[in-house]
Each structure stands twice: as structure tokens, then as C-alpha cells.
Design a protein around this motif. Structure first.
Motif, PDB file in Angstrom:
ATOM      1  N   GLU A 255      42.696 -95.052  -5.310  1.00 59.76           N
ATOM      2  CA  GLU A 255      42.708 -94.469  -6.650  1.00 59.76           C
ATOM      3  C   GLU A 255      43.855 -93.485  -6.842  1.00 59.76           C
ATOM      4  O   GLU A 255      43.664 -92.345  -7.263  1.00 59.76           O
ATOM      5  CB  GLU A 255      41.380 -93.752  -6.916  1.00 59.76           C
ATOM      6  CG  GLU A 255      40.174 -94.651  -6.822  1.00 59.76           C
ATOM      7  CD  GLU A 255      38.871 -93.899  -6.989  1.00 59.76           C
ATOM      8  OE1 GLU A 255      38.925 -92.666  -7.164  1.00 59.76           O
ATOM      9  OE2 GLU A 255      37.814 -94.540  -6.936  1.00 59.76           O
ATOM     10  N   SER A 256      45.071 -93.935  -6.562  1.00 56.93           N
ATOM     11  CA  SER A 256      46.216 -93.036  -6.580  1.00 56.93           C
ATOM     12  C   SER A 256      47.241 -93.469  -7.618  1.00 56.93           C
ATOM     13  O   SER A 256      47.551 -94.653  -7.757  1.00 56.93           O
ATOM     14  CB  SER A 256      46.873 -92.986  -5.203  1.00 56.93           C
ATOM     15  OG  SER A 256      45.958 -92.480  -4.246  1.00 56.93           O
ATOM     16  N   ALA A 257      47.762 -92.475  -8.337  1.00 60.12           N
ATOM     17  CA  ALA A 257      48.840 -92.680  -9.301  1.00 60.12           C
ATOM     18  C   ALA A 257      50.024 -91.847  -8.844  1.00 60.12           C
ATOM     19  O   ALA A 257      49.926 -90.622  -8.742  1.00 60.12           O
ATOM     20  CB  ALA A 257      48.393 -92.277 -10.706  1.00 60.12           C
ATOM     21  N   VAL A 258      51.138 -92.506  -8.550  1.00 66.08           N
ATOM     22  CA  VAL A 258      52.261 -91.844  -7.884  1.00 66.08           C
ATOM     23  C   VAL A 258      53.490 -91.870  -8.775  1.00 66.08           C
ATOM     24  O   VAL A 258      53.817 -92.890  -9.394  1.00 66.08           O
ATOM     25  CB  VAL A 258      52.584 -92.544  -6.547  1.00 66.08           C
ATOM     26  CG1 VAL A 258      53.685 -91.795  -5.807  1.00 66.08           C
ATOM     27  CG2 VAL A 258      51.330 -92.654  -5.686  1.00 66.08           C
ATOM     28  N   ASP A 259      54.191 -90.744  -8.822  1.00 69.67           N
ATOM     29  CA  ASP A 259      55.490 -90.668  -9.472  1.00 69.67           C
ATOM     30  C   ASP A 259      56.559 -90.716  -8.386  1.00 69.67           C
ATOM     31  O   ASP A 259      56.515 -89.941  -7.436  1.00 69.67           O
ATOM     32  CB  ASP A 259      55.619 -89.380 -10.284  1.00 69.67           C
ATOM     33  CG  ASP A 259      56.847 -89.382 -11.182  1.00 69.67           C
ATOM     34  OD1 ASP A 259      57.957 -89.639 -10.669  1.00 69.67           O
ATOM     35  OD2 ASP A 259      56.710 -89.103 -12.392  1.00 69.67           O
ATOM     36  N   SER A 260      57.514 -91.618  -8.521  1.00 70.24           N
ATOM     37  CA  SER A 260      58.538 -91.791  -7.497  1.00 70.24           C
ATOM     38  C   SER A 260      59.279 -90.501  -7.187  1.00 70.24           C
ATOM     39  O   SER A 260      59.739 -90.290  -6.055  1.00 70.24           O
ATOM     40  CB  SER A 260      59.545 -92.860  -7.927  1.00 70.24           C
ATOM     41  OG  SER A 260      58.928 -94.115  -8.073  1.00 70.24           O
ATOM     42  N   LYS A 261      59.391 -89.611  -8.151  1.00 75.65           N
ATOM     43  CA  LYS A 261      60.137 -88.364  -7.935  1.00 75.65           C
ATOM     44  C   LYS A 261      59.507 -87.528  -6.827  1.00 75.65           C
ATOM     45  O   LYS A 261      60.207 -86.822  -6.092  1.00 75.65           O
ATOM     46  CB  LYS A 261      60.215 -87.566  -9.237  1.00 75.65           C
ATOM     47  CG  LYS A 261      61.077 -88.198 -10.317  1.00 75.65           C
ATOM     48  CD  LYS A 261      61.149 -87.320 -11.551  1.00 75.65           C
ATOM     49  CE  LYS A 261      62.110 -87.904 -12.584  1.00 75.65           C
ATOM     50  NZ  LYS A 261      61.677 -89.222 -13.057  1.00 75.65           N
ATOM     51  N   ASP A 262      58.181 -87.578  -6.689  1.00 83.60           N
ATOM     52  CA  ASP A 262      57.530 -86.825  -5.615  1.00 83.60           C
ATOM     53  C   ASP A 262      57.869 -87.408  -4.248  1.00 83.60           C
ATOM     54  O   ASP A 262      57.997 -86.673  -3.261  1.00 83.60           O
ATOM     55  CB  ASP A 262      56.011 -86.827  -5.820  1.00 83.60           C
ATOM     56  CG  ASP A 262      55.584 -85.922  -6.962  1.00 83.60           C
ATOM     57  OD1 ASP A 262      56.396 -85.071  -7.383  1.00 83.60           O
ATOM     58  OD2 ASP A 262      54.444 -86.056  -7.432  1.00 83.60           O
ATOM     59  N   ILE A 263      58.024 -88.733  -4.165  1.00 79.92           N
ATOM     60  CA  ILE A 263      58.393 -89.371  -2.899  1.00 79.92           C
ATOM     61  C   ILE A 263      59.858 -89.119  -2.577  1.00 79.92           C
ATOM     62  O   ILE A 263      60.232 -88.880  -1.421  1.00 79.92           O
ATOM     63  CB  ILE A 263      58.116 -90.881  -2.953  1.00 79.92           C
ATOM     64  CG1 ILE A 263      56.630 -91.147  -3.201  1.00 79.92           C
ATOM     65  CG2 ILE A 263      58.570 -91.572  -1.671  1.00 79.92           C
ATOM     66  CD1 ILE A 263      56.289 -92.609  -3.333  1.00 79.92           C
ATOM     67  N   ILE A 264      60.699 -89.134  -3.588  1.00 84.29           N
ATOM     68  CA  ILE A 264      62.139 -88.959  -3.394  1.00 84.29           C
ATOM     69  C   ILE A 264      62.446 -87.622  -2.743  1.00 84.29           C
ATOM     70  O   ILE A 264      63.389 -87.498  -1.955  1.00 84.29           O
ATOM     71  CB  ILE A 264      62.876 -89.120  -4.739  1.00 84.29           C
ATOM     72  CG1 ILE A 264      62.817 -90.578  -5.184  1.00 84.29           C
ATOM     73  CG2 ILE A 264      64.315 -88.633  -4.639  1.00 84.29           C
ATOM     74  CD1 ILE A 264      63.311 -90.820  -6.588  1.00 84.29           C
ATOM     75  N   HIS A 265      61.623 -86.618  -3.040  1.00 86.77           N
ATOM     76  CA  HIS A 265      61.860 -85.314  -2.415  1.00 86.77           C
ATOM     77  C   HIS A 265      61.759 -85.404  -0.899  1.00 86.77           C
ATOM     78  O   HIS A 265      62.542 -84.795  -0.162  1.00 86.77           O
ATOM     79  CB  HIS A 265      60.855 -84.284  -2.931  1.00 86.77           C
ATOM     80  CG  HIS A 265      60.927 -82.990  -2.185  1.00 86.77           C
ATOM     81  ND1 HIS A 265      61.994 -82.136  -2.296  1.00 86.77           N
ATOM     82  CD2 HIS A 265      60.082 -82.427  -1.287  1.00 86.77           C
ATOM     83  CE1 HIS A 265      61.803 -81.090  -1.503  1.00 86.77           C
ATOM     84  NE2 HIS A 265      60.649 -81.245  -0.889  1.00 86.77           N
ATOM     85  N   PHE A 266      60.805 -86.189  -0.391  1.00 83.91           N
ATOM     86  CA  PHE A 266      60.614 -86.329   1.052  1.00 83.91           C
ATOM     87  C   PHE A 266      61.509 -87.422   1.640  1.00 83.91           C
ATOM     88  O   PHE A 266      61.870 -87.366   2.813  1.00 83.91           O
ATOM     89  CB  PHE A 266      59.152 -86.653   1.356  1.00 83.91           C
ATOM     90  CG  PHE A 266      58.202 -85.571   0.943  1.00 83.91           C
ATOM     91  CD1 PHE A 266      57.974 -84.485   1.774  1.00 83.91           C
ATOM     92  CD2 PHE A 266      57.547 -85.626  -0.274  1.00 83.91           C
ATOM     93  CE1 PHE A 266      57.101 -83.480   1.405  1.00 83.91           C
ATOM     94  CE2 PHE A 266      56.664 -84.628  -0.648  1.00 83.91           C
ATOM     95  CZ  PHE A 266      56.449 -83.551   0.178  1.00 83.91           C
ATOM     96  N   ALA A 267      61.835 -88.437   0.824  1.00 86.91           N
ATOM     97  CA  ALA A 267      62.674 -89.551   1.281  1.00 86.91           C
ATOM     98  C   ALA A 267      63.741 -89.802   0.212  1.00 86.91           C
ATOM     99  O   ALA A 267      63.545 -90.602  -0.711  1.00 86.91           O
ATOM    100  CB  ALA A 267      61.833 -90.805   1.503  1.00 86.91           C
ATOM    101  N   PRO A 268      64.882 -89.109   0.295  1.00 85.33           N
ATOM    102  CA  PRO A 268      65.894 -89.148  -0.771  1.00 85.33           C
ATOM    103  C   PRO A 268      66.416 -90.543  -1.096  1.00 85.33           C
ATOM    104  O   PRO A 268      66.905 -90.767  -2.207  1.00 85.33           O
ATOM    105  CB  PRO A 268      67.010 -88.252  -0.210  1.00 85.33           C
ATOM    106  CG  PRO A 268      66.329 -87.328   0.744  1.00 85.33           C
ATOM    107  CD  PRO A 268      65.240 -88.145   1.365  1.00 85.33           C
TER     108      PRO A 268
END
Length: 379
Positions: A255-268
Motif C-alpha cells: 500500500e505504498s505511493a512513491v514520488d521518484s524525487k524521494d528516491i533520487i535523493h538516496f540514488a541520484p
């Protein structure tokens, strides 16, 4: 019996009156902190120590230095509702601890391999002479307000770091047993000046040598919501500096909704897919990852299901994907948006007339070179 009880009460009241004097508070603070320093080889400092009848202890300006002399930890105020100490078990107990104005600087010093706080905590696993039982601390409830937390490896300019401000934490069932730590985090909110605003974090958390566990986590940032379970396994904390190849993960995402910007911070290098919904299970390392029961929905009306094995995941343009049960539903416009993330190629506009389509089958290879055996259906 009643005279014994009365005597104890009078003693505590007398102690309360004595502890109201600043000079007494200062001397008690010095005595208490010197005993701790002598027992565990630390260099902590404390300005004031106050007792308030019947079980309240107040510490002001507690300071824990790094080996360089700079601050490792500082607390403006710590209020402890103390319930007892078992000398045989070397265990302290409290019903409630409230900490205000906490500053926590967690560094790997130049030339070191472990974070300074890990070394500090490891000091509590041995008493003077190395023969004491590990120190234990049990607290029913912990509240931390207006805290700051910095994490950084001073040997590595490219390694990930935290700079958390406005950190507020509500914890229950806090247990420290030497270097083993566990707690139930009811609420954690903070602002990371380098990344995202964390609005909600809830989980059962455990930390020990080689393992970090987040059970039934519930995370909400300003852009994403995630829920599930996560376990990290590693040889040492320095493995997090090479996270994608050195830290093994076991995770369940629901049940997860993810914005790519949050991932990009950890994996540019992660592409900006925008927002997408996700669920599934994963095991392995970021760069060698098995995914099971995956469901992703993205774009305007696209989704993909299946089990996948990913290699070189952190280098998104070099990702190798293998699956035996690909099930993709998509359309021209969503696929075009994804293709443009990896190249300048533009799909033939006439393909838009196909409408929605589905692809089921096998896939093995990279985005630019692959083998496939699929069935394609269109509208």
C-alpha cells in the motif's frame, strides 16, 4: 512499619529541599557524572542534577564529547521518572524520560571505520576491568523534542549523510542492553535539510551488531507514503558507505505511493518516473536484487506485475532485468515518457493509434539489448 514508611517519606522530602539549592545540584551532578566516567571510561559533563519528590530527576546541560573535543551529544534538559536500579543485572528502569534540546552528531572520524556513537555505546558493554555485565536501560516512554541529528563519514565526501532539524520523537518500550537497542516508535517527524520532510514515521525498531530491523513501518513524507517491513544485514556500519553492494535487504512493501524525487535523493541516478504505486517483496542487495509478487502502477493508466531479478540497479541505464512472468499493461504515451528517460529516441506517433496494449511473457537483458518471448494484445 508505619514509622519506617514515614521515615522514608521524610528523608525524600528532605532530599528534595536540599536539591533545590543550586550549589547542591552542582556538587551532586559532578559526583554522579564522575562516577559514570570512571566506570565506563567516558568524558561526559553535567551542569545540574535535581531531585523532585517522589521519583523525578532533572539533568541540565548534559554534554558528551567526541575524541576531537567537539560535541557528540548534548541535551539541554533531561527529565527522568526513575523507578529503580538492579545492581546485580546492572540495569536501570524508568517510567518516562523527556529530553529537550537534544543535539546528536554521529561521525566517522578521520582515519576511523566506526561511527563515534557506536564506539561510545560499545563502551557500555563492559564495565571497569571488563568484567561487569552489559549496562541495561528500560524506559516505558521516551519523548524527544526540538532535536538535531547529524550523520556523516568524514573520510568520504560522496557517502550519504543526514542533517535532521526539528526532530520530534515519541517512543515506547525502549530497551538498551549493551549495544543491543529496541523500541516502538509511535511518532517521528523531522526536516532533513538535504532531502525530504518526514511527517510521520512509525515502526518497531531493533538495532544490534550486523542487523537493523524496521517492523510494520508506516512512513509519510511530504510526497510519499510507504508501509511494510524492512531488515538490513551487514558486517559493520561502514558497509552503509557502499550500501548498494554491501548491505543485504529483506523487505515487504504494501500500500505504498512513491514520488521518484524521494528516491533520487538516496540514488541520484534513479530516473524521475514521477509518482507511482508499488507493492511486493525483495531480497538481496540493491545491485543484485530478487523481486517477488511485484505490482507497479505508473503513468496515466499503466501497470506491471511479475517476479524479477535485477542487476546493476543503481546504474539505471545499465540495469539487467530477467523475468519469466512479465505482465505489462500500458499505452503509447506512458511508454514514450519512460523511453525518453533513457534516450532521445522518439516512438513513431502512428503507434498511438494502437491504444492500450498488454504484454505477457519472458524478458532477459538490458533496455537496449534483450531477449524476449511474449504475447502482445491490443485494443
Amino acid at each position: 512499619m508505619k514509622w519506617t514508611i514515614l521515615g522514608v517519606i521524610l528523608f525524600l522530602l528532605t532530599l528534595t529541599i536540599l536539591m533545590s539549592f543550586t550549589s547542591v545540584q552542582t556538587k551532586v551532578a559532578q559526583f554522579a557524572i564522575n562516577r559514570v566516567n570512571n566506570e565506563f571510561g567516558t568524558q561526559m559533563a553535567l551542569d545540574k542534577f535535581q531531585y523532585v519528590f517522589p521519583d523525578k530527576f532533572r539533568l541540565e546541560n548534559l554534554y558528551v564529547p567526541r575524541e576531537t573535543g567537539d560535541t557528540m551529544a548534548f541535551a539541554k534538559s533531561i527529565v527522568i521518572h526513575f523507578t529503580g536500579y538492579n545492581s546485580l543485572q546492572n540495569a536501570a528502569y524508568a517510567s518516562e524520560v523527556n529530553i529537550d534540546g537534544l543535539r546528536f552528531d554521529w561521525y566517522v572520524e578521520q582515519g576511523e571505520k566506526k561511527y563515534n556513537f557506536v564506539q561510545f555505546i560499545n563502551g557500555f558493554t563492559k564495565g571497569s576491568g571488563g568484567g561487569s555485565k552489559p549496562f541495561k536501560l528500560n524506559v516505558a516512554e521516551v519523548n524527544i523534542t526540538d532535536a538535531q541529528y547529524i550523520l556523516e563519514d568524514l573520510n568520504c565526501e560522496t557517502c550519504y549523510s543526514f542533517d535532521l532539524k526539528e526532530l520530534n520523537i515519541d517512543v515506547e518500550n525502549f530497551e538498551l542492553d549493551g549495544a543491543y537497542l529496541k523500541m516502538d516508535v509511535n511518532q517521528l517527524s523531522t526536516l532533513d535539510l538535504k532531502s525530504v520532510q518526514l511527517e510521520t514515521f512509525k515502526a518497531h525498531f531493533e538495532l544490534q551488531e550486523g542487523t537493523m530491523l524496521f517492523e510494520e513501518f508506516d512512513i509519510k513524507t511530504s510526497r510519499s507514503t510507504l508501509a511494510g517491513n524492512l531488515k538490513f544485514e551487514y558486517d559493520s556500519y561502514s558497509d552503509f558507505n557502499a550500501f548498494v553492494d554491501s548491505v543485504a535487504m529483506t523487505a515487504t512493501l504494501v500500500e505504498s505511493a512513491v514520488d521518484s524525487k524521494d528516491i533520487i535523493h538516496f540514488a541520484p541516478t534513479f530516473p524521475d518516473f514521477g509518482k507511482f504505486n508499488a507493492s511486493g517483496k525483495s531480497t538481496g542487495f540493491v545491485n543484485d536484487l530478487d523481486l517477488k509478487e511485484v505490482y507497479l502502477s505508473f503513468g496515466k493508466r499503466s501497470n506491471v506485475n511479475g517476479d524479477f531479478h535485477l542487476l546493476n540497479t543503481a546504474q539505471i541505464k545499465n540495469v539487467h532485468l530477467e523475468t519469466e512472468n512479465l505482465d505489462l499493461v500500458s499505452n503509447f504515451y506512458d511508454i514514450q515518457d519512460i523511453v525518453l528517460l533513457f534516450s532521445d529516441s522518439v516512438l513513431d506517433q502512428r503507434l498511438a493509434a494502437v491504444g492500450d496494449f498488454s504484454i505477457k511473457g519472458k524478458f532477459n537483458g538490458h533496455i537496449n539489448q534483450f531477449r524476449t518471448d511474449v504475447n502482445i494484445e491490443t485494443e
